[in-house]
Design an enzyme around this catalytic site. Structure first.
Site, PDB file in Angstrom:
ATOM      1  N   ASP A  85       0.854  -1.190   0.000  1.00 48.89           N
ATOM      2  CA  ASP A  85       0.000   0.000   0.000  1.00 48.89           C
ATOM      3  C   ASP A  85       0.893   1.245   0.000  1.00 48.89           C
ATOM      4  O   ASP A  85       1.907   1.301   0.692  1.00 48.89           O
ATOM      5  CB  ASP A  85      -0.910  -0.010   1.239  1.00 48.89           C
ATOM      6  CG  ASP A  85      -2.062   0.956   1.106  1.00 48.89           C
ATOM      7  OD1 ASP A  85      -3.219   0.490   1.025  1.00 48.89           O
ATOM      8  OD2 ASP A  85      -1.824   2.179   1.083  1.00 48.89           O
ATOM      9  N   ILE A  86       0.493   2.256  -0.786  1.00 48.65           N
ATOM     10  CA  ILE A  86       1.288   3.479  -0.911  1.00 48.65           C
ATOM     11  C   ILE A  86       1.280   4.289   0.384  1.00 48.65           C
ATOM     12  O   ILE A  86       2.187   5.106   0.621  1.00 48.65           O
ATOM     13  CB  ILE A  86       0.774   4.323  -2.106  1.00 48.65           C
ATOM     14  CG1 ILE A  86       1.843   5.253  -2.636  1.00 48.65           C
ATOM     15  CG2 ILE A  86      -0.493   5.081  -1.757  1.00 48.65           C
ATOM     16  CD1 ILE A  86       1.503   5.895  -3.974  1.00 48.65           C
ATOM     17  N   ASN A 105     -12.771  -3.293   2.671  1.00 48.54           N
ATOM     18  CA  ASN A 105     -13.641  -2.126   2.740  1.00 48.54           C
ATOM     19  C   ASN A 105     -14.554  -2.130   1.516  1.00 48.54           C
ATOM     20  O   ASN A 105     -14.079  -2.308   0.388  1.00 48.54           O
ATOM     21  CB  ASN A 105     -12.812  -0.838   2.772  1.00 48.54           C
ATOM     22  CG  ASN A 105     -11.950  -0.738   4.016  1.00 48.54           C
ATOM     23  OD1 ASN A 105     -12.316  -1.236   5.069  1.00 48.54           O
ATOM     24  ND2 ASN A 105     -10.791  -0.097   3.887  1.00 48.54           N
ATOM     25  N   GLY A 121     -15.680   2.563   3.794  1.00 43.38           N
ATOM     26  CA  GLY A 121     -14.447   3.326   3.624  1.00 43.38           C
ATOM     27  C   GLY A 121     -13.690   2.989   2.361  1.00 43.38           C
ATOM     28  O   GLY A 121     -12.499   3.265   2.247  1.00 43.38           O
ATOM     29  N   GLN A 122     -14.385   2.409   1.378  1.00 41.81           N
ATOM     30  CA  GLN A 122     -13.705   2.053   0.126  1.00 41.81           C
ATOM     31  C   GLN A 122     -13.418   3.312  -0.688  1.00 41.81           C
ATOM     32  O   GLN A 122     -14.332   4.109  -0.943  1.00 41.81           O
ATOM     33  CB  GLN A 122     -14.572   1.091  -0.692  1.00 41.81           C
ATOM     34  CG  GLN A 122     -13.886   0.612  -1.969  1.00 41.81           C
ATOM     35  CD  GLN A 122     -14.711  -0.443  -2.724  1.00 41.81           C
ATOM     36  OE1 GLN A 122     -15.876  -0.690  -2.403  1.00 41.81           O
ATOM     37  NE2 GLN A 122     -14.083  -1.041  -3.726  1.00 41.81           N
ATOM     38  N   HIS A 182     -10.230  -5.226  -3.439  1.00 40.73           N
ATOM     39  CA  HIS A 182      -8.906  -5.448  -2.849  1.00 40.73           C
ATOM     40  C   HIS A 182      -9.043  -5.934  -1.429  1.00 40.73           C
ATOM     41  O   HIS A 182      -9.930  -5.516  -0.688  1.00 40.73           O
ATOM     42  CB  HIS A 182      -8.042  -4.183  -2.895  1.00 40.73           C
ATOM     43  CG  HIS A 182      -8.710  -2.942  -2.401  1.00 40.73           C
ATOM     44  ND1 HIS A 182      -9.635  -2.256  -3.157  1.00 40.73           N
ATOM     45  CD2 HIS A 182      -8.595  -2.253  -1.236  1.00 40.73           C
ATOM     46  CE1 HIS A 182     -10.065  -1.205  -2.483  1.00 40.73           C
ATOM     47  NE2 HIS A 182      -9.466  -1.182  -1.300  1.00 40.73           N
ATOM     48  N   HIS A 205      -7.050  -5.886   2.053  1.00 44.74           N
ATOM     49  CA  HIS A 205      -5.927  -5.321   2.815  1.00 44.74           C
ATOM     50  C   HIS A 205      -5.387  -6.426   3.718  1.00 44.74           C
ATOM     51  O   HIS A 205      -6.146  -7.040   4.484  1.00 44.74           O
ATOM     52  CB  HIS A 205      -6.389  -4.190   3.732  1.00 44.74           C
ATOM     53  CG  HIS A 205      -6.885  -2.960   3.051  1.00 44.74           C
ATOM     54  ND1 HIS A 205      -6.106  -1.825   2.906  1.00 44.74           N
ATOM     55  CD2 HIS A 205      -8.083  -2.661   2.492  1.00 44.74           C
ATOM     56  CE1 HIS A 205      -6.824  -0.885   2.300  1.00 44.74           C
ATOM     57  NE2 HIS A 205      -8.020  -1.360   2.038  1.00 44.74           N
TER      58      HIS A 205
HETATM   59  P1  5GP Z   1      -9.636   1.451   0.358  1.00 44.68           P
HETATM   60  O1  5GP Z   1      -9.640   2.794   1.031  1.00 44.68           O
HETATM   61  O2  5GP Z   1     -10.366   1.523  -0.978  1.00 44.68           O
HETATM   62  O3  5GP Z   1     -10.077   0.300   1.200  1.00 44.68           O
HETATM   63  O4  5GP Z   1      -8.131   1.131   0.043  1.00 44.68           O
HETATM   64  C1  5GP Z   1      -7.438   1.698  -1.006  1.00 44.68           C
HETATM   65  C2  5GP Z   1      -5.982   1.657  -0.646  1.00 44.68           C
HETATM   66  O5  5GP Z   1      -5.239   1.875  -1.823  1.00 44.68           O
HETATM   67  C3  5GP Z   1      -5.552   2.716   0.361  1.00 44.68           C
HETATM   68  O6  5GP Z   1      -5.014   2.096   1.527  1.00 44.68           O
HETATM   69  C4  5GP Z   1      -4.527   3.544  -0.386  1.00 44.68           C
HETATM   70  O7  5GP Z   1      -3.450   3.949   0.423  1.00 44.68           O
HETATM   71  C5  5GP Z   1      -4.084   2.612  -1.495  1.00 44.68           C
HETATM   72  N1  5GP Z   1      -3.673   3.259  -2.723  1.00 44.68           N
HETATM   73  C6  5GP Z   1      -4.328   4.270  -3.368  1.00 44.68           C
HETATM   74  N2  5GP Z   1      -3.652   4.612  -4.481  1.00 44.68           N
HETATM   75  C7  5GP Z   1      -2.567   3.793  -4.548  1.00 44.68           C
HETATM   76  C8  5GP Z   1      -1.492   3.680  -5.484  1.00 44.68           C
HETATM   77  O8  5GP Z   1      -1.397   4.389  -6.489  1.00 44.68           O
HETATM   78  N3  5GP Z   1      -0.557   2.740  -5.212  1.00 44.68           N
HETATM   79  C9  5GP Z   1      -0.622   1.936  -4.114  1.00 44.68           C
HETATM   80  N4  5GP Z   1       0.359   1.047  -3.954  1.00 44.68           N
HETATM   81  N5  5GP Z   1      -1.622   2.017  -3.223  1.00 44.68           N
HETATM   82  C10 5GP Z   1      -2.578   2.941  -3.426  1.00 44.68           C
END
Ligand code: 5GP
Ligand code: ZN
Length: 115
Positions: A31-32, A88, A94-95, A101, A103
């Site tokens: 994750d970034i 999520n 919180g998606q 995906h 986590h």
């Molecule tokens: P969500 O909030 O949808 O459950 O999770 C999305 C996740 O994707 C977040 O934890 C966010 O930090 C990660 N993310 C968003 N953009 C990027 C990206 O460009 N590269 C990577 N490696 N992770 C990302």
């Protein structure tokens, strides 16, 4: 494949990511913005918006994702102390990225309930 989807663009290599695991069906990458010392995202290469959009045809793919989790967890050295798996889904979940995906979070104690 959706051209405007961040995770589709990680699958096709247009957006770089630190890959942890890859096979013909899935990819896992760091994750970034890590929320724990270990924070990996496991995604299907196929674009599926979220868990509610999983089709009957995708059942083998979801089973494959689940069975890939222990492999990644062991690779990351998280198997002994444990980890958290989070999916999520939509706004209240919180998606923020609309490509399914998982986590995989570890390396510290996770509190409950989540925020
Ligand atoms: P969500 O909030 O949808 O459950 O999770 C999305 C996740 O994707 C977040 O934890 C966010 O930090 C990660 N993310 C968003 N953009 C990027 C990206 O460009 N590269 C990577 N490696 N992770 C990302
Ligand atoms: Zn996508």
């Amino acid at each position: 494949m959706q051209t405007e989807c961040i995770f589709c663009n990680i699958v096709n290599g247009k957006i770089p990511a630190k890959k942890i695991y890859e096979d013909e069906q899935v990819i896992a990458f760091n994750d970034i913005s890590p929320a724990a010392p270990a924070h990996v995202l496991l995604i299907p290469k196929k674009h599926i918006a979220n868990l509610l959009e999983v089709a009957a045809d995708d059942q083998q793919l979801i089973a494959h994702m689940m069975s890939t989790v222990p492999h990644i967890v062991k690779q990351l050295g998280l198997a002994e102390e444990g980890f958290r798996l989070v999916v999520n889904t939509k706004d209240n979940g919180g998606q923020t990225v609309n490509h399914l995906h998982f986590h995989i979070l570890g390396g510290r104690f996770m509190t409950w309930p989540p925020g």
